[in-house]
Design an enzyme around this catalytic site. Structure first.
Site, short mmCIF file in Angstrom:
data_model
loop_
_atom_site.label_atom_id
_atom_site.label_comp_id
_atom_site.label_asym_id
_atom_site.label_seq_id
_atom_site.Cartn_x
_atom_site.Cartn_y
_atom_site.Cartn_z
N ASP A 314 0.76 -1.38 0.03
CA ASP A 314 -0.08 0.12 -0.06
C ASP A 314 0.79 1.27 -0.08
O ASP A 314 0.35 2.56 -0.31
CB ASP A 314 -1.01 -0.14 1.26
CG ASP A 314 -2.08 -1.02 1.22
OD1 ASP A 314 -2.26 -1.49 -0.04
OD2 ASP A 314 -2.50 -1.56 2.16
N LYS A 341 -5.21 -3.05 -7.67
CA LYS A 341 -5.91 -2.20 -6.50
C LYS A 341 -6.91 -1.25 -6.87
O LYS A 341 -7.61 -1.63 -7.84
CB LYS A 341 -4.50 -1.44 -5.90
CG LYS A 341 -3.51 -2.44 -5.35
CD LYS A 341 -3.98 -3.10 -4.14
CE LYS A 341 -2.99 -4.12 -3.64
NZ LYS A 341 -3.70 -5.06 -2.75
C1 S3P Z 1 -5.59 -5.72 2.89
C2 S3P Z 1 -4.25 -6.27 2.28
C3 S3P Z 1 -3.96 -5.83 1.14
C4 S3P Z 1 -3.99 -4.45 1.01
C5 S3P Z 1 -5.31 -3.76 1.27
C6 S3P Z 1 -5.78 -4.19 2.83
C7 S3P Z 1 -6.12 -6.31 4.07
O1 S3P Z 1 -4.37 -6.37 0.04
O2 S3P Z 1 -3.26 -3.82 -0.24
O3 S3P Z 1 -5.23 -2.55 1.23
O4 S3P Z 1 -6.73 -5.72 4.94
O5 S3P Z 1 -6.07 -7.62 4.30
P1 S3P Z 1 -3.73 -8.19 -0.62
O6 S3P Z 1 -3.71 -8.56 0.72
O7 S3P Z 1 -5.21 -8.29 -1.56
O8 S3P Z 1 -2.47 -7.51 -1.29
#
Ligand code: S3P
Length: 428
Positions: A314, A341
């Protein structure tokens, strides 16, 4: 179309700032509180659009909320007694809501349909459907996208290996396992943020963690009635970079989550020459927290390899910003996941920083940057992606001219008062 004008002025990022509660932890606090038939108290819950999507979603399956003095009180139903939602559950812009709810609802004895906004409808959902189907779920998607239909099913115990670099996928499987008929052994191939594991461990007796192996026992037994949410390091990241990049800054970001799966970007910034330290370390609901102290620094370029990306996922927009104003060349490799994203972040980062005057290019799944002294400014677009809007705002503090951001309201996804916090640091 909403536009935000940032007129050329001086910014000094000094003093103390409390950024809002952590988004990932807030989603999980709401979801785990649904297991508790009694009241759960959640402090410092992030009341942003994304977390509200999770609250509406669990509200539509029978969970109740109240607010008092800034604290949120929830009354759950227990994991076996959710109610069938009479309507499609709208997950808004939130991938975390969509994927975690898919896991939670896949072992229920009723059908659920989940949908989302234009951006969420473009994001891949097979990554969650496939592992859940391996343990007994019955899910259909619209060619891999939302809407998702989750048919009534029984989740089996046994063994499963998670190969996806996604904490959302891992969390979906953990939640499904809690609704199952016997113990589920989960093996993790890639380390991702572990907030679900930490909170579950603090809130129930139903998880055992051993290195990269997790054992889930169904039917969570509640052992705690309070969840305290620490402040969000991914929100703090914007102001950390603001302080590093602007002279005379000395910023203290209070009680931020410093879980190692979230603050890899701080290691990277320190490697680039950033003056950042942790003070007043503590633990909040199982999560490590600290005050983050940042001082203006002159940064130098570095290379980031593919293996580090899951822990930086992020923060790539602001890391790219820092690299664009650092001395020398930088490269970030293996950014394919960024394409999935809230926007295709490779495209949105490269296009918007280029408009502002960065020397940045995309080659395959990599980004290459040659640092410049200063940006010029210009008319930018957020692509309706909160982290891109905030990246542009922080970039504007090093522009010679004004900056305009179209579609800036998307900051409400993770940081509703972002522009209020930002303008505090304007000095003329
Ligand atoms: C998140 C995991 C991440 C992140 C998202 C929030 C979470 O995504 O980019 O903003 O809360 O588990 P991914 O696990 O799909 O990469």
């Amino acid at each position: 179309m909403s536009e935000y004008l940032i007129e050329k002025s001086k910014y000094i990022f000094s003093g103390e700032l409390k950024v809002p509660g952590d988004k990932s932890i807030s989603h999980r606090a709401v979801i785990l509180s649904t297991f508790n038939k009694d009241m759960t108290k959640i402090t410092n819950l992030l009341l942003s659009d994304d977390v509200k999507s999770t609250m509406y979603a669990v509200g539509s399956i029978g969970v109740m909320f109240a607010e008092n003095n800034g604290k949120i009180f929830t009354r759950g139903t227990g994991i076996r007694e959710y109610l069938e939602s009479p309507e499609t559950i709208d997950c808004g812009n939130s991938g975390t809501t969509a994927r975690l709810l898919t896991g939670l609802l896949s072992g229920q004895n009723f059908k659920s349909v989940l949908d989302g906004d234009k951006s969420l409808r473009l994001r891949p959902m097979d990554r969650v459907k496939e592992p859940l189907e391996k343990i007994g779920a019955n899910i259909s998607t619209n060619n891999g996208n939302m809407p998702i239909t989750i048919n009534p099913s029984k989740i089996n115990g046994g063994n499963i290996k998670i190969t996806s670099p996604s904490a959302q996928v891992k969390s979906a499987v953990i939640l499904a396992g809690l609704t199952g008929d016997s113990e589920l052994n989960i093996e993790l191939e890639i380390e991702t943020r572990n907030h679900t594991e930490i909170m579950l461990n603090n809130f129930t007796e139903n998880i055992k963690i051993n290195g990269n192996k997790i054992l889930i026992t169904p039917d969570p037994k509640i052992i705690n009635d309070t969840i305290d949410v620490p402040n969000d390091p991914s929100s703090a990241a914007f102001f950390i970079i603001g302080a590093l990049l602007n002279v005379n800054s000395h910023l203290i970001l209070s009680q931020v989550c410093i879980n190692p799966s979230r603050v890899k970007f701080i290691d990277i910034l320190k490697e680039m020459g950033g003056d950042i330290s942790f003070e007043n370390k503590g633990i909040l609901s199982g999560e490590p927290v600290a005050d983050i102290v940042v001082k203006s620094s002159s940064l130098k370029g570095i290379n980031i390899s593919k293996n580090d990306i899951p822990k930086l996922i992020d923060e790539i927009p602001v890391i790219a910003l820092a690299m664009s104003l650092a001395q020398g060349d930088s490269k970030i490799e293996g950014l394919n996941e960024l394409r999935f994203k809230e926007s295709d972040r490779i495209t949105s980062i490269v296009s918007q920083l280029s408009i502002l005057g960065a020397n940045i290019k995309n080659i395959g799944d990599d980004i290459e940057i040659s640092g410049v002294e200063e940006f010029k400014g210009g008319l930018c677009d957020s692509f309706n992606d909160h982290r891109i809007a905030m990246m542009i705002a922080i970039a504007s503090t090093r522009c010679k001219n004004d900056v305009k951001i179209s579609n800036y309201n998307c900051v409400d996804i993770s940081y509703p008062n972002f522009f209020e916090s930002f303008t505090k640091f304007k000095k003329d």
